[in-house]
Design a protein around this motif. Structure first.
Motif, PDB file in Angstrom:
ATOM      1  N   PHE A 256       0.861  -1.189   0.000  1.00  0.00           N
ATOM      2  CA  PHE A 256       0.000   0.000   0.000  1.00  0.00           C
ATOM      3  C   PHE A 256       0.893   1.233   0.000  1.00  0.00           C
ATOM      4  O   PHE A 256       2.086   1.153   0.328  1.00  0.00           O
ATOM      5  N   MET A 257       0.304   2.374  -0.360  1.00  0.00           N
ATOM      6  CA  MET A 257       1.062   3.610  -0.496  1.00  0.00           C
ATOM      7  C   MET A 257       0.795   4.544   0.685  1.00  0.00           C
ATOM      8  O   MET A 257      -0.310   4.578   1.233  1.00  0.00           O
ATOM      9  N   ILE A 298      10.329  -0.982   2.650  1.00  0.00           N
ATOM     10  CA  ILE A 298       9.979   0.404   2.335  1.00  0.00           C
ATOM     11  C   ILE A 298      10.648   0.812   1.035  1.00  0.00           C
ATOM     12  O   ILE A 298      11.848   0.583   0.839  1.00  0.00           O
ATOM     13  N   ASP A 299       9.870   1.409   0.139  1.00  0.00           N
ATOM     14  CA  ASP A 299      10.396   1.919  -1.122  1.00  0.00           C
ATOM     15  C   ASP A 299      10.043   3.397  -1.211  1.00  0.00           C
ATOM     16  O   ASP A 299       8.897   3.762  -1.481  1.00  0.00           O
ATOM     17  N   ASN A 300      11.011   4.265  -0.923  1.00  0.00           N
ATOM     18  CA  ASN A 300      10.777   5.707  -0.978  1.00  0.00           C
ATOM     19  C   ASN A 300      10.747   6.184  -2.424  1.00  0.00           C
ATOM     20  O   ASN A 300      11.685   5.928  -3.184  1.00  0.00           O
ATOM     21  N   ARG A 301       9.665   6.849  -2.801  1.00  0.00           N
ATOM     22  CA  ARG A 301       9.544   7.410  -4.141  1.00  0.00           C
ATOM     23  C   ARG A 301       9.965   8.883  -4.079  1.00  0.00           C
ATOM     24  O   ARG A 301       9.364   9.673  -3.328  1.00  0.00           O
ATOM     25  N   VAL A 308       8.286  11.910  -2.189  1.00  0.00           N
ATOM     26  CA  VAL A 308       6.937  12.331  -2.543  1.00  0.00           C
ATOM     27  C   VAL A 308       5.895  11.264  -2.211  1.00  0.00           C
ATOM     28  O   VAL A 308       4.695  11.543  -2.139  1.00  0.00           O
ATOM     29  N   ASP A 309       6.355  10.025  -2.010  1.00  0.00           N
ATOM     30  CA  ASP A 309       5.445   8.957  -1.615  1.00  0.00           C
ATOM     31  C   ASP A 309       6.289   7.781  -1.123  1.00  0.00           C
ATOM     32  O   ASP A 309       7.511   7.756  -1.323  1.00  0.00           O
ATOM     33  N   VAL A 310       5.642   6.838  -0.484  1.00  0.00           N
ATOM     34  CA  VAL A 310       6.337   5.657   0.010  1.00  0.00           C
ATOM     35  C   VAL A 310       5.469   4.434  -0.268  1.00  0.00           C
ATOM     36  O   VAL A 310       4.248   4.460  -0.049  1.00  0.00           O
ATOM     37  N   LYS A 311       6.102   3.376  -0.768  1.00  0.00           N
ATOM     38  CA  LYS A 311       5.418   2.104  -0.966  1.00  0.00           C
ATOM     39  C   LYS A 311       5.849   1.155   0.149  1.00  0.00           C
ATOM     40  O   LYS A 311       7.038   0.946   0.374  1.00  0.00           O
TER      41      LYS A 311
END
Length: 348
Positions: A256-257, A298-301, A308-311
């Motif tokens: 989820f984001m 965690i995948d930081n966008r 700007v967002d995190v997966k």
């Protein structure tokens, strides 16, 4: 989603036989006491995100407050909830505005658990009404047993908030439903109500819950595990996993984001984005501690240096996998038992 129905109701005087309610009250588990039902469409409405500090800021000097609006999405559809606070009389005769918050959230969960005990619940499939009977002492005992102790005055106050605040739900800018969390609350006289914590009271639950019982649109889950979670955000994410991660397995992860969580829960309103992201990590750590998830990644966008967002990608524990499989089996069994009756009703 069910349509709004605001007409005044009174509870049935006699028990009503209902296969749907029988199925709602029966679980596939070895731990009936620690299992309850989750209703996604109702619980997806953000309504318990108010903190004491936020409520204080929303009040005027006289203690009143205007309705609060929050935009969110459900299944990709733009929605908005408007919450009109309960105005509760104080000891000096003035009125103060209260929005539903943590205590009300926990009491709703306790009432839904009490609803599964057929001596305290009543469901009328003909009029799509569901009632729950309770006392302040019952709620105090249930909350204490789950490690969420509230005294009778706190419970009484929360019941007033839940029965007096008005929630209006909009879908695509059109009003869909309007009502309180506890509707048509019936008590003994006010003096007896305040004096006798053992007196029974009965309230009609929102149409979303009645509709879910009729259509079998609910899932069993580990209620004890939910109530053991200390953080509201932990409980919110756990509920999302219950509804959305139905095929949980070691080979099937779930993601989820941050942006979705921020929009839909209402629980990420810290001043700085970094503080909100830390709050999510604390919730994920608690989910691990409560044996709901095994690991998370965690995948930081980023855009430039800015996040700007995190997966968030999670993997479940064996306990959660077993619980989801039991919930799936129960859903299949319920459909098998109820389908013939539902077909007959649809033909009428």
């Amino acid at each position: 989603m069910p349509k709004s129905n605001n007409s005044k109701k009174t509870p049935p005087t006699e028990p009503i036989k209902s296969l749907q309610y029988d199925l709602f009250a029966h679980f596939i588990t070895n731990d009936q006491v620690d299992t309850s039902n989750a209703v996604e469409v109702w619980e997806s409405i953000p309504k318990y995100f108010f903190s004491p500090q936020q409520i204080k800021k929303l009040r005027t000097e006289s203690g009143l407050a205007e309705p609060y609006k929050w935009n969110y999405t459900y299944d990709g559809i733009p929605c908005m909830v408007k919450i009109q606070p309960a105005l509760i009389e104080q000891t000096d005769g003035s009125y103060k505005a209260f929005f539903p918050s943590i205590t009300e959230e926990l009491i709703e969960e306790a009432l839904k658990k009490i609803l599964t005990d057929q001596q305290y619940g009543l469901h009328d499939p003909q009029s799509t009404e569901t009632w729950v009977r309770f006392s302040l002492s019952m709620l105090e005992k249930e909350l204490t047993a789950r490690g969420r102790s509230r005294n009778k005055n706190q419970i009484k106050h929360a019941i007033e908030v839940m029965s007096s605040c008005i929630i209006t739900l909009y879908k695509n800018n059109k009003e869909l439903w309007k009502g309180s969390i506890l509707q048509d609350l019936v008590t003994v006289g006010r003096e007896e109500y305040l004096a006798d914590a053992n007196s029974y009271h009965i309230a009609r639950l929102p149409l979303f819950i009645s509709h879910a019982i009729d259509k079998l649109n609910y899932r069993q889950f580990n209620y004890a595990r939910l109530m053991s979670c200390n953080d509201q955000l932990t409980r919110w994410i756990y509920k999302q996993l219950i509804h959305r991660y139905k095929q949980a397995s070691y080979s099937n992860d779930y993601h989820f984001m941050f942006s979705s969580l921020e929009c839909n829960s209402g629980l990420l309103q810290q001043g700085r984005a970094i503080d909100n992201r830390k709050k999510v990590l604390r919730a994920l750590d608690e989910l691990k501690e409560r044996q709901i998830i095994h690991t998370y990644d965690i995948d930081n966008r980023k855009e430039g240096r800015s996040i700007v967002d995190v997966k968030y990608t999670i993997k479940p524990t064996q306990d959660f996998i077993k619980e989801q499989k039991a919930a799936n089996k129960r859903m299949t069994n319920n459909l098998h038992q109820a389908t013939p009756q539902m077909k007959r009703l649809n033909k009428k």
